[in-house]
Design a protein around this motif. Structure first.
Motif, mmCIF file in Angstrom:
data_model
loop_
_atom_site.group_PDB
_atom_site.id
_atom_site.type_symbol
_atom_site.label_atom_id
_atom_site.label_comp_id
_atom_site.label_asym_id
_atom_site.label_seq_id
_atom_site.Cartn_x
_atom_site.Cartn_y
_atom_site.Cartn_z
ATOM 1 N N SER A 222 0.822 -1.209 0.000
ATOM 2 C CA SER A 222 0.000 0.000 0.000
ATOM 3 C C SER A 222 0.856 1.259 0.000
ATOM 4 C CB SER A 222 -0.936 -0.001 1.213
ATOM 5 O OG SER A 222 -1.834 -1.090 1.162
ATOM 6 N N LEU A 223 1.949 1.254 0.768
ATOM 7 C CA LEU A 223 2.850 2.413 0.795
ATOM 8 C C LEU A 223 3.542 2.601 -0.551
ATOM 9 C CD1 LEU A 223 4.436 1.993 4.348
ATOM 10 C CD2 LEU A 223 2.840 3.772 3.606
ATOM 11 N N ALA A 224 3.895 1.492 -1.206
ATOM 12 C CA ALA A 224 4.514 1.577 -2.530
ATOM 13 C C ALA A 224 3.527 2.154 -3.541
ATOM 14 C CB ALA A 224 4.984 0.194 -2.981
ATOM 15 N N ILE A 225 2.261 1.757 -3.434
ATOM 16 C CA ILE A 225 1.224 2.310 -4.311
ATOM 17 C C ILE A 225 1.087 3.816 -4.078
ATOM 18 C CG2 ILE A 225 -1.266 2.346 -4.767
ATOM 19 C CD1 ILE A 225 -1.279 -0.675 -4.169
ATOM 20 N N LEU A 226 1.077 4.217 -2.813
ATOM 21 C CA LEU A 226 0.960 5.646 -2.484
ATOM 22 C C LEU A 226 2.142 6.442 -3.013
ATOM 23 C CD1 LEU A 226 -0.480 5.934 1.142
ATOM 24 C CD2 LEU A 226 -1.617 6.297 -1.037
ATOM 25 N N LEU A 227 3.335 5.861 -2.969
ATOM 26 C CA LEU A 227 4.517 6.537 -3.507
ATOM 27 C C LEU A 227 4.357 6.775 -5.004
ATOM 28 C CD1 LEU A 227 7.447 7.545 -3.150
ATOM 29 C CD2 LEU A 227 8.204 5.205 -3.624
ATOM 30 N N ALA A 228 3.923 5.743 -5.715
ATOM 31 C CA ALA A 228 3.717 5.869 -7.166
ATOM 32 C C ALA A 228 2.638 6.893 -7.484
ATOM 33 C CB ALA A 228 3.358 4.506 -7.756
ATOM 34 N N VAL A 229 1.560 6.850 -6.724
ATOM 35 C CA VAL A 229 0.419 7.735 -6.956
ATOM 36 C C VAL A 229 0.778 9.192 -6.659
ATOM 37 C CG1 VAL A 229 -1.840 8.354 -6.021
ATOM 38 C CG2 VAL A 229 -1.362 5.988 -6.618
ATOM 39 N N ALA A 230 1.429 9.427 -5.534
ATOM 40 C CA ALA A 230 1.778 10.789 -5.139
ATOM 41 C C ALA A 230 2.730 11.429 -6.147
ATOM 42 C CB ALA A 230 2.408 10.788 -3.748
ATOM 43 N N ALA A 231 3.724 10.680 -6.601
ATOM 44 C CA ALA A 231 4.688 11.222 -7.555
ATOM 45 C C ALA A 231 4.036 11.483 -8.911
ATOM 46 C CB ALA A 231 5.860 10.252 -7.716
ATOM 47 N N LYS A 232 3.169 10.589 -9.342
ATOM 48 C CA LYS A 232 2.559 10.721 -10.672
ATOM 49 C C LYS A 232 1.499 11.819 -10.712
ATOM 50 C CE LYS A 232 3.031 8.330 -14.584
ATOM 51 N NZ LYS A 232 4.339 7.959 -15.147
ATOM 52 N N SER A 233 0.782 12.009 -9.595
ATOM 53 C CA SER A 233 -0.295 13.004 -9.570
ATOM 54 C C SER A 233 0.094 14.306 -8.883
ATOM 55 C CB SER A 233 -1.538 12.413 -8.890
ATOM 56 O OG SER A 233 -2.196 11.527 -9.752
ATOM 57 N N ALA A 234 1.395 14.522 -8.678
ATOM 58 C CA ALA A 234 1.902 15.786 -8.112
ATOM 59 C C ALA A 234 1.280 16.110 -6.763
ATOM 60 C CB ALA A 234 1.669 16.942 -9.088
ATOM 61 N N GLN A 235 1.153 15.100 -5.922
ATOM 62 C CA GLN A 235 0.619 15.316 -4.584
ATOM 63 C C GLN A 235 1.753 15.490 -3.580
ATOM 64 O OE1 GLN A 235 -3.130 15.434 -3.846
ATOM 65 N NE2 GLN A 235 -2.420 16.151 -5.844
ATOM 66 N N PHE A 236 1.427 16.068 -2.443
ATOM 67 C CA PHE A 236 2.410 16.307 -1.391
ATOM 68 C C PHE A 236 3.143 14.997 -1.057
ATOM 69 C CE2 PHE A 236 3.601 16.429 3.097
ATOM 70 C CZ PHE A 236 4.289 17.618 3.163
ATOM 71 N N PRO A 237 4.490 14.976 -1.036
ATOM 72 C CA PRO A 237 5.428 16.117 -1.119
ATOM 73 C C PRO A 237 6.018 16.343 -2.522
ATOM 74 C CG PRO A 237 6.569 14.190 -0.333
ATOM 75 C CD PRO A 237 5.163 13.737 -0.629
ATOM 76 N N PHE A 238 5.324 15.912 -3.574
ATOM 77 C CA PHE A 238 5.839 16.054 -4.941
ATOM 78 C C PHE A 238 5.065 17.097 -5.751
ATOM 79 C CE2 PHE A 238 6.442 11.592 -3.616
ATOM 80 C CZ PHE A 238 7.830 11.515 -3.655
ATOM 81 N N SER A 239 4.450 18.038 -5.055
ATOM 82 C CA SER A 239 3.542 18.979 -5.726
ATOM 83 C C SER A 239 4.243 19.965 -6.659
ATOM 84 C CB SER A 239 2.750 19.758 -4.666
ATOM 85 O OG SER A 239 2.029 18.896 -3.822
ATOM 86 N N TYR A 240 5.529 20.132 -6.514
ATOM 87 C CA TYR A 240 6.225 21.201 -7.229
ATOM 88 C C TYR A 240 6.461 20.902 -8.706
ATOM 89 C CZ TYR A 240 10.251 18.133 -6.611
ATOM 90 O OH TYR A 240 11.090 17.053 -6.634
ATOM 91 N N TRP A 241 6.332 19.637 -9.139
ATOM 92 C CA TRP A 241 6.737 19.334 -10.524
ATOM 93 C C TRP A 241 5.728 19.794 -11.575
ATOM 94 C CZ3 TRP A 241 3.868 16.649 -13.961
ATOM 95 C CH2 TRP A 241 2.984 15.675 -13.526
ATOM 96 N N LEU A 242 4.449 19.856 -11.227
ATOM 97 C CA LEU A 242 3.438 20.149 -12.246
ATOM 98 C C LEU A 242 3.626 21.514 -12.921
ATOM 99 C CD1 LEU A 242 0.968 19.138 -13.756
ATOM 100 C CD2 LEU A 242 -0.462 20.103 -11.955
ATOM 101 N N PRO A 243 3.857 22.616 -12.178
ATOM 102 C CA PRO A 243 4.077 23.903 -12.871
ATOM 103 C C PRO A 243 5.269 23.874 -13.825
ATOM 104 C CG PRO A 243 3.631 24.255 -10.545
ATOM 105 C CD PRO A 243 3.838 22.787 -10.714
#
Length: 340
Positions: A222-243
């Protein structure tokens, strides 16, 4: 109906291959090929979804092709269709068609005209493989095509420093998402001792039995899924990539903040919901991630001077809200939110 799922993959594949052999100088034929490919996909999708709804078939699963078989493991291509697939298929086909129509004129006489449309069709192929994937292995094939084509779209102006630099930064974030998905597949093989399909994940009894006997492996997946999801959908803490993805031409920027690229993480979290939803800690993490992303995205969007950046951060906030809806079990509301 099962044959139709294969056709949905063959249409973008045929369009992509056809466009490779067209002369770069023939802009009209290049754009018409893309328009015909995506337009055909949209028309076929509308007809198929209508037929599927009339016949009240909840899910369709096709074990199409076995690529590798061993005593302990079988690698096979699996296609799956349900209401999540139907929603993503219609929205992605419609938006892709609108983007191609706009790009036809916007990129007129651009030196990379053919390269752009080739990349868009490659992107569309990867997107459809993801949407129709019936297991993690099939999804990973589309996931990689999707990531490579996204990188190429962002770095479309390859003679400029900023687009190329940002493309490489985003590519590194996508590699984190890839790592999460690879870990998911690897740990899933240890948990299930088979190539688990998304259809089998909907079997709550099967999932509960395995989580009870291997709770820590379940949390790790589940944590691995969340890592993939957060990075791909620009969610915290990966929010900065989309702009940063806005450095490409406007049509490709529309792919990222418009609905397609950033919503693939939502697709994965919806598809795996029957698994991680049985773990309360993971549900709390998803809600927390959504809350932080929604707050950060909303506040940051209000201080941006560029309209593209404002839309990008607003999209991040909306994705965060959808994460919360999914964690609360409001799948239908999340799909309606995605369509809007």
């Amino acid at each position: 109906m099962k044959t139709a799922l294969i056709i949905f993959i063959l249409i973008p594949l045929t369009g992509f291959i056809t466009n490779l052999f067209i002369s770069p100088k023939n802009e009209k034929l290049i754009s018409l090929t893309a328009l015909f490919t995506i337009g055909s996909q949209l028309l076929f999708a509308v007809g198929f979804i209508f037929y599927w709804m009339i016949h009240h078939t909840p899910v369709i699963n096709v074990n199409e092709l076995t690529l590798y078989k061993h005593a302990d493991y079988t690698f096979f291509i699996d296609l799956f269709f349900d209401k999540i697939t139907a929603t993503y298929l219609f929205v992605s086909s419609l938006l892709s068609l609108l983007i191609v129509i706009y790009a036809k004129t916007y990129l007129h006489r651009e030196s990379g005209y053919k390269r752009f449309f080739n990349t868009i069709l490659f992107f569309f192929l990867g997107l459809n493989i993801i949407i129709f994937s019936g297991n993690f292995e099939t999804l990973f094939i589309g996931w990689e095509i999707f990531g490579i084509s996204s990188f190429l779209l962002i770095a479309f102006y390859r003679n400029r420093y900023l687009p190329v630099r940002n493309a490489f930064k985003i590519f590194s974030i996508y590699r984190i998402a890839d790592l999460g998905l690879i870990l998911t597949m690897w740990l899933s093989h240890h948990l299930w001792h088979e190539n688990i399909t998304f259809l089998e994940l909907n079997n709550s009894t099967l999932v509960q039995d395995h989580l009870l006997t291997h709770p820590y492996v379940g949390y790790a997946i589940s944590l691995a899924i969340l890592l993939a999801v957060a990075a791909k959908s620009a969610q915290f803490p990966f929010s900065y990539w989309l702009p940063r993805a806005m450095e490409g031409p406007t049509p490709s920027s529309a792919i990222f903040y418009g609905s397609l690229a950033i919503h693939i993480g939502i697709f994965l979290i919806l598809r795996t919901y029957p698994f991680w939803s049985q773990q309360v800690v993971i549900k709390i993490l998803v809600i927390t991630m959504g809350v932080f992303s929604a707050i950060i995205g909303t506040l940051t969007s209000r201080v941006q001077s560029s309209i593209k950046s404002q839309i990008a951060y607003s999209s991040i906030a909306q994705i965060g809200l959808i994460f919360i809806e999914i964690a609360l079990g409001l799948e239908t509301l999340a799909l309606i939110h995605f369509i809007r």
